[in-house]
Design an enzyme around this catalytic site. Structure first.
Site, PDB file in Angstrom:
ATOM      1  N   PHE A  97      31.523  22.914   5.427  1.00  0.00           N
ATOM      2  CA  PHE A  97      31.340  23.009   3.975  1.00  0.00           C
ATOM      3  C   PHE A  97      31.985  21.804   3.274  1.00  0.00           C
ATOM      4  O   PHE A  97      33.103  21.413   3.597  1.00  0.00           O
ATOM      5  CB  PHE A  97      31.969  24.321   3.491  1.00  0.00           C
ATOM      6  CG  PHE A  97      31.752  24.610   2.039  1.00  0.00           C
ATOM      7  CD1 PHE A  97      30.497  24.964   1.575  1.00  0.00           C
ATOM      8  CD2 PHE A  97      32.808  24.536   1.144  1.00  0.00           C
ATOM      9  CE1 PHE A  97      30.296  25.236   0.232  1.00  0.00           C
ATOM     10  CE2 PHE A  97      32.605  24.815  -0.201  1.00  0.00           C
ATOM     11  CZ  PHE A  97      31.358  25.166  -0.653  1.00  0.00           C
ATOM     12  N   ASN A 193      39.203  29.472  -0.537  1.00  0.00           N
ATOM     13  CA  ASN A 193      37.922  29.238  -1.201  1.00  0.00           C
ATOM     14  C   ASN A 193      36.868  29.908  -0.332  1.00  0.00           C
ATOM     15  O   ASN A 193      36.220  29.268   0.482  1.00  0.00           O
ATOM     16  CB  ASN A 193      37.634  27.742  -1.342  1.00  0.00           C
ATOM     17  CG  ASN A 193      36.216  27.487  -1.850  1.00  0.00           C
ATOM     18  OD1 ASN A 193      35.611  28.379  -2.458  1.00  0.00           O
ATOM     19  ND2 ASN A 193      35.687  26.313  -1.589  1.00  0.00           N
ATOM     20  N   PRO A 194      36.731  31.230  -0.491  1.00  0.00           N
ATOM     21  CA  PRO A 194      35.820  31.967   0.400  1.00  0.00           C
ATOM     22  C   PRO A 194      34.380  31.859  -0.078  1.00  0.00           C
ATOM     23  O   PRO A 194      34.128  31.362  -1.171  1.00  0.00           O
ATOM     24  CB  PRO A 194      36.329  33.401   0.269  1.00  0.00           C
ATOM     25  CG  PRO A 194      36.838  33.473  -1.133  1.00  0.00           C
ATOM     26  CD  PRO A 194      37.354  32.103  -1.493  1.00  0.00           C
TER      27      PRO A 194
HETATM   28  N1  GLN Z   1      30.683  26.627  -5.805  1.00  0.00           N
HETATM   29  C1  GLN Z   1      29.996  26.573  -4.560  1.00  0.00           C
HETATM   30  C2  GLN Z   1      28.554  26.155  -4.759  1.00  0.00           C
HETATM   31  O1  GLN Z   1      27.796  26.785  -5.407  1.00  0.00           O
HETATM   32  C3  GLN Z   1      30.088  27.848  -3.771  1.00  0.00           C
HETATM   33  C4  GLN Z   1      31.362  27.850  -3.098  1.00  0.00           C
HETATM   34  C5  GLN Z   1      31.684  29.079  -2.342  1.00  0.00           C
HETATM   35  O2  GLN Z   1      30.917  30.013  -2.134  1.00  0.00           O
HETATM   36  N2  GLN Z   1      32.885  29.079  -1.934  1.00  0.00           N
HETATM   37  O3  GLN Z   1      28.148  25.152  -4.282  1.00  0.00           O
END
Ligand code: GLN
Length: 291
Positions: A97, A193-194
C-alpha cells in the site's frame, strides 16, 4: 508505446509524455511527466529541460514503457519505486500500500505525542505497509521500542528494507500478524492506518487504487469500519493505562466509531480530528484506568 515515437529532445519528450498522460486522465500530467523523465534521465526534475543533449535509444525505450504503464493508470510511486513521506523517502513496490498525505497527518499526531511517552516506551504500528508510521516514530525518539505488523510478509520485507536504509531497523521488530494476533504485550502507543473503504465503494476509487493497490489494505467490510471496530475492541487489552490509540479513519465514520469506542471501555480522552482537507480522518483515544 514505441520508443521510435519519442522525441529525442527532452523538452519535446516532456510534452510528449504530458500529452499522453493527460489524455489517459492523469490529473497532474505535466508534473508527473517531469518526474518520469527525470527518473529516466537520472537527474533532478528541475534539470530535465535545463540540460542540452538528446535522449538516447535506451532512455526513449524506457520512457515509452513507463509512460505506457502510467497511461494504464499504474500508480506513479510503483513506477518510480519510491514515495516521499514527511521528510524521508520510502521504497514502495507493487503489492504494498502506498502511503498517502493523510497518513502523514497521522504520523505528525503520533510524533507530537512521542515526547510525552515514558523512557523506553513500547509502540505498535498495526498494518505497517511500507513501514511509514513505525519508521516516523523510530526516527522521532531513539529509545522507543517499536513493533510493526502486517498480514503481508511482502509488505514487511519492504518495511524492513526502508527501516534499514533509514538507519532504524534495529529499533523496529517486524511481525506477520493479523491485527493483535501475534502481539501479546501492552503498549504505550498503538497507531494504525487500517483498511477502511466500504467494500462496495472500492470500484468507485480511481483506477490507480482500485486496480493496482492491494485490496487487503483498502477493504474495510460492508460499512468500512469492520477492521477499525476490531482494533478498538481489542486495543484496551494491548494498551497501558494512559496509553494512546491513534487510528486513521474514513470521512463520515467518526460518529459511529466514537459511539462504539465509548461502549468498549472508559477513555480518559476520546475524539476525532480532521485532516488538512477538513475531512474526519483521525480517531484519538487515551485509555483510562481500569475500574
Ligand atoms: N484513503 C485511502 C484511499 O482511499 C484508503 C486508505 C485505507 O483504507 N486505509 O486511497
Amino acid at each position: 508505446m514505441q520508443q521510435g515515437n519519442v522525441p529525442e529532445s527532452p523538452a519535446q519528450a516532456l510534452r510528449w509524455v504530458g500529452d499522453r498522460l493527460s489524455r489517459a486522465g492523469v490529473t497532474s500530467s505535466l508534473r508527473e511527466a517531469r518526474l518520469i523523465l527525470a527518473h529516466v534521465m537520472g537527474c533532478e526534475p528541475a534539470e530535465v529541460t535545463a540540460r542540452d543533449g538528446r535522449l538516447d535509444f535506451e532512455q526513449r525505450r524506457l520512457l515509452a514503457e513507463l509512460a505506457g504503464m502510467r497511461c494504464k493508470r499504474y500508480p506513479l510511486p510503483y513506477l518510480l519505486g519510491y514515495v516521499g513521506f514527511l521528510d524521508f523517502l520510502l521504497c514502495v513496490r507493487p503489492g504494498v500500500f502506498i502511503p498517502r498525505p493523510e497518513t502523514e497527518g497521522l504520523a505528525e499526531l503520533a510524533v507530537e505525542l512521542a515526547p510525552t511517552l515514558p523512557q523506553g516506551a513500547r509502540v505498535l504500528d498495526i498494518g505497517t505497509g511500507t513501514g511509514a508510521l513505525a519508521i516516523a516514530l523510530a526516527r522521532a525518539r531513539d529509545d522507543l521500542r517499536v513493533v510493526a505488523t502486517d498480514t503481508s510478509a511482502w509488505a514487511l520485507r519492504c518495511a524492513w528494507e526502508n527501516a534499514w536504509r533509514l538507519g532504524v531497523a534495529e529499533r523496529i521488530q517486524f511481525r506477520v500478524s493479523d491485527l493483535f494476533e501475534a502481539v501479546p504485550e501492552r503498549f504505550h502507543l498503538v497507531v494504525a492506518n487500517p483498511p477502511y473503504v466500504p467494500h462496495q465503494k472500492i470500484p468507485e476509487l480511481p483506477p490507480e487504487v482500485a486496480v493496482w493497490e492491494p485490496r487487503a489494505a483498502l477493504d474495510g467490510g460492508e460499512k468500512g469500519t469492520e477492521v477499525l471496530r476490531s482494533i478498538i475492541a481489542e486495543a484496551p487489552k494491548h494498551l497501558e493505562t494512559r496509553g494512546w490509540l491513534l487510528c486513521e479513519i474514513g470521512h463520515g465514520q467518526g460518529e459511529e466509531l466514537l459511539r462504539f469506542a465509548k461502549g468498549v471501555v472508559n477513555w480518559l480522552e476520546l475524539r476525532v480530528e480532521e485532516d488538512l482537507a477538513g475531512r474526519e480522518r483521525y480517531l484519538i483515544g487515551c485509555l483510562g484506568p481500569m475500574t
